[in-house]
Design an enzyme around this catalytic site. Structure first.
Site, PDB file in Angstrom:
ATOM      1  N   ARG A  20       0.831  -1.229   0.000  1.00 27.06           N
ATOM      2  CA  ARG A  20       0.000   0.000   0.000  1.00 27.06           C
ATOM      3  C   ARG A  20       0.850   1.258   0.000  1.00 27.06           C
ATOM      4  NH1 ARG A  20      -1.832  -3.373  -1.458  1.00 27.06           N
ATOM      5  NH2 ARG A  20      -3.412  -4.755  -0.632  1.00 27.06           N
ATOM      6  N   SER A  35     -10.262   0.416   3.937  1.00 24.90           N
ATOM      7  CA  SER A  35      -9.585   0.183   5.215  1.00 24.90           C
ATOM      8  C   SER A  35      -9.029   1.510   5.710  1.00 24.90           C
ATOM      9  CB  SER A  35      -8.422  -0.794   5.040  1.00 24.90           C
ATOM     10  OG  SER A  35      -8.921  -2.006   4.551  1.00 24.90           O
ATOM     11  N   GLU A  81      -4.403   4.500   6.431  1.00 23.98           N
ATOM     12  CA  GLU A  81      -4.075   4.145   5.038  1.00 23.98           C
ATOM     13  C   GLU A  81      -4.434   5.264   4.047  1.00 23.98           C
ATOM     14  OE1 GLU A  81      -4.651   0.052   3.635  1.00 23.98           O
ATOM     15  OE2 GLU A  81      -5.725   0.898   1.937  1.00 23.98           O
TER      16      GLU A  81
HETATM   17  C1  FAD Z   1     -15.319   0.962  -0.212  1.00 25.29           C
HETATM   18  C2  FAD Z   1     -13.833   1.036  -0.500  1.00 25.29           C
HETATM   19  C3  FAD Z   1     -13.100  -0.112  -0.688  1.00 25.29           C
HETATM   20  C4  FAD Z   1     -11.728  -0.053  -0.961  1.00 25.29           C
HETATM   21  N1  FAD Z   1     -11.020  -1.210  -1.148  1.00 25.29           N
HETATM   22  C5  FAD Z   1      -9.701  -1.179  -1.429  1.00 25.29           C
HETATM   23  C6  FAD Z   1      -8.964  -2.378  -1.638  1.00 25.29           C
HETATM   24  O1  FAD Z   1      -9.502  -3.486  -1.587  1.00 25.29           O
HETATM   25  N2  FAD Z   1      -7.633  -2.285  -1.909  1.00 25.29           N
HETATM   26  C7  FAD Z   1      -7.006  -1.071  -2.007  1.00 25.29           C
HETATM   27  O2  FAD Z   1      -5.788  -1.062  -2.265  1.00 25.29           O
HETATM   28  N3  FAD Z   1      -7.674   0.075  -1.834  1.00 25.29           N
HETATM   29  C8  FAD Z   1      -9.003   0.068  -1.544  1.00 25.29           C
HETATM   30  N4  FAD Z   1      -9.693   1.236  -1.342  1.00 25.29           N
HETATM   31  C9  FAD Z   1      -8.963   2.526  -1.417  1.00 25.29           C
HETATM   32  C10 FAD Z   1      -9.083   3.217  -2.793  1.00 25.29           C
HETATM   33  O3  FAD Z   1     -10.166   2.718  -3.522  1.00 25.29           O
HETATM   34  C11 FAD Z   1      -7.830   3.069  -3.637  1.00 25.29           C
HETATM   35  O4  FAD Z   1      -6.708   3.559  -2.941  1.00 25.29           O
HETATM   36  C12 FAD Z   1      -7.928   3.807  -4.980  1.00 25.29           C
HETATM   37  O5  FAD Z   1      -6.812   3.498  -5.788  1.00 25.29           O
HETATM   38  C13 FAD Z   1      -8.021   5.337  -4.829  1.00 25.29           C
HETATM   39  O6  FAD Z   1      -8.306   5.872  -6.109  1.00 25.29           O
HETATM   40  P1  FAD Z   1      -8.965   7.304  -6.263  1.00 25.29           P
HETATM   41  O7  FAD Z   1      -8.990   7.632  -7.714  1.00 25.29           O
HETATM   42  O8  FAD Z   1     -10.270   7.347  -5.576  1.00 25.29           O
HETATM   43  O9  FAD Z   1      -7.882   8.202  -5.526  1.00 25.29           O
HETATM   44  P2  FAD Z   1      -8.130   9.562  -4.699  1.00 25.29           P
HETATM   45  O10 FAD Z   1      -8.793   9.234  -3.406  1.00 25.29           O
HETATM   46  O11 FAD Z   1      -8.802  10.570  -5.562  1.00 25.29           O
HETATM   47  O12 FAD Z   1      -6.636   9.987  -4.420  1.00 25.29           O
HETATM   48  C14 FAD Z   1      -5.827   9.253  -3.528  1.00 25.29           C
HETATM   49  C15 FAD Z   1      -4.400   9.846  -3.556  1.00 25.29           C
HETATM   50  O13 FAD Z   1      -3.824   9.595  -4.830  1.00 25.29           O
HETATM   51  C16 FAD Z   1      -3.491  10.836  -5.472  1.00 25.29           C
HETATM   52  N5  FAD Z   1      -3.776  10.668  -6.895  1.00 25.29           N
HETATM   53  C17 FAD Z   1      -4.987  10.478  -7.465  1.00 25.29           C
HETATM   54  N6  FAD Z   1      -4.831  10.353  -8.801  1.00 25.29           N
HETATM   55  C18 FAD Z   1      -3.506  10.474  -9.056  1.00 25.29           C
HETATM   56  C19 FAD Z   1      -2.707  10.451 -10.241  1.00 25.29           C
HETATM   57  N7  FAD Z   1      -3.255  10.290 -11.455  1.00 25.29           N
HETATM   58  N8  FAD Z   1      -1.367  10.613 -10.115  1.00 25.29           N
HETATM   59  C20 FAD Z   1      -0.786  10.790  -8.905  1.00 25.29           C
HETATM   60  N9  FAD Z   1      -1.482  10.844  -7.760  1.00 25.29           N
HETATM   61  C21 FAD Z   1      -2.837  10.673  -7.839  1.00 25.29           C
HETATM   62  C22 FAD Z   1      -4.369  11.881  -4.798  1.00 25.29           C
HETATM   63  O14 FAD Z   1      -3.816  13.183  -4.896  1.00 25.29           O
HETATM   64  C23 FAD Z   1      -4.401  11.368  -3.380  1.00 25.29           C
HETATM   65  O15 FAD Z   1      -3.201  11.729  -2.727  1.00 25.29           O
HETATM   66  C24 FAD Z   1     -11.074   1.204  -1.053  1.00 25.29           C
HETATM   67  C25 FAD Z   1     -11.820   2.384  -0.873  1.00 25.29           C
HETATM   68  C26 FAD Z   1     -13.181   2.302  -0.598  1.00 25.29           C
HETATM   69  C27 FAD Z   1     -13.983   3.560  -0.408  1.00 25.29           C
END
Ligand code: FAD
Length: 378
Positions: free
Chosen positions: A166, A250, A370
């Protein structure tokens, strides 16, 4: 690139907290995204990019800076230099689960166990997303990214991203700045071309999650369906009707501790070995070799222990809430902190701190968050 009236981040994040930022830009193509970032950097603004908002915990105060929404999309199919494999290059703003659905439909294996993870493709390498034993680092070849330090766009191999559990060099860890301030523009994956026949599932964690007994190959679509059902049961699949999914997944990471610390925990505490760094190889130049091998340096072995177990054993059960708080632990999963309806970031932070202090008092371990925290402290 379009400048829009700033939208409260509570509407754009799955934890549903955060006020409107000072400025908000939307980028729908890669060149718009590059232009937006260069403009923001030349102004010297505070900034962050927003994908699906599913790994962000944003504070209640206005963010004094610019938020750039990454709304690019598109999948390009490429050939792979490896026989029996294919590549896909995907734009950063593309929905992750839509990509998984596409690969499953195309008979491409390698990310099907990560069905249902919310968010965008560009954010996936940032914390090296993973589920049921599968992680993006297993199939990630390279990313195109733009660095803040130089403003230059380059193609960076996965091996240069510092991918780990992670984490990556791009992630803002709590209380820390990322080692590399950069934005991913596209992601290239190398996947196995298995067609309709599917493939034999090997990982123990995934086999258990799927309830597999035999070694017969299973279709990718079946794996995806089972994973989506399992995630629904745990509140880990976004559902506007289910407040257990108003979370960032998480909230705490499983704790990684030296094995001597793990040994002090009750034997029932679920734990998994962390693979030692096998790259640490001692090379003796032939000319200097005197026939004696140096003693093997002992490799410190770390153990990953279940944060959900620690939380429940510290007396915090699923559904737990502090008095009068609108934040609560998910009723389906002890690791997910949820917004039960208009909770402030303050209320969620108070719950997170309470859990950390209970676990610390009981086991002497400090659980680390996380999600990425913006304008909020624990
Ligand atoms: C219900 C639920 C279940 C989940 N299950 C999992 C799981 O099983 N496994 C897991 O690993 N994660 C899980 N997550 C966490 C999350 O879904 C992941 O971390 C996902 O990759 C975040 O993507 P996002 O586009 O929503 O990022 P955001 O929340 O929009 O951004 C997260 C971070 O990444 C940065 N970021 C976003 N896009 C970029 C880019 N293009 N380049 C550089 N930085 C960037 C942002 O600035 C921020 O710092 C879960 C979340 C939820 C709500």
């Amino acid at each position: 690139m379009t400048e829009i009236d700033p939208v409260p981040l509570a509407q754009l994040t799955t934890l549903r907290t955060g006020g409107a930022p000072e400025r908000m830009l939307e980028a729908r193509t890669t060149s718009e995204l590059v232009d937006a970032l260069r403009q923001v950097w030349s102004r010297g603004d505070e900034w962050f990019v927003l994908g699906g908002g599913s790994n962000l915990f944003v504070g209640d105060e206005e963010f004094e800076g610019t938020v750039i929404r990454v709304l690019t999309s598109g999948i390009e199919r490429l050939s792979s230099p490896h026989p029996g494999r294919s590549r896909v290059r995907v734009q950063a703003g593309h929905d992750w689960d839509a990509l998984v659905a596409y690969t499953v439909e195309q008979g491409l294996a390698g990310i099907e166990a990560m069905s249902g993870i919310p968010g965008t493709v560009g954010a996936a390498p940032v914390q090296n997303i993973g589920a049921y034993g599968q992680e993006i680092q297993e199939t990630l070849v390279e990313v195109d990214l733009i660095d803040e330090a130089t403003g230059a766009v380059s193609t960076v191999p996965a091996s240069d991203l510092g991918l780990g559990f992670r984490t990556s060099v791009l992630k803002h860890h709590y209380g820390d700045v990322p080692a590399r301030r950069a934005v991913i523009l596209s992601v290239t994956l190398d996947l196995a071309d298995v067609g309709d026949a599917g493939r034999i599932v090997r990982g123990e964690q995934l086999r258990r999650a799927l309830g597999l007994q035999s070694d017969a190959p299973v279709p990718l679509a079946w794996v995806r369906e089972r994973i989506l059902a399992t995630r629904t049961a745990k509140g880990m699949l976004l559902d506007p009707e289910d407040p257990d999914t108003y979370s960032a997944g998480s909230f705490f990471q499983n704790a990684i501790v030296p094995d001597r610390v793990a040994m002090t925990l009750p034997p029932e505490c679920p734990r998994w070995p962390v693979t030692p760094d096998l790259d640490a190889v001692t090379v003796i130049p032939l000319g200097a070799f005197d026939g004696q091998l140096p003693p093997i340096a002992s490799v410190r072995s770390d153990v990953k222990v279940s944060a959900a177990w620690l939380i429940e054993q510290a007396g915090i059960s699923k559904g737990f809430r502090l008095p009068r708080s609108r934040a609560g632990v998910s009723t389906k999963h002890a690791l997910a902190l949820t917004n039960r309806g208009n909770a402030t970031a303050g209320e969620l932070a108070q719950l997170a701190r309470y859990i950390q202090s209970r676990v610390h008092a009981e086991f002497g371990l400090v659980l680390q968050p996380e999600p990425v925290l913006v304008g909020v402290e624990l």
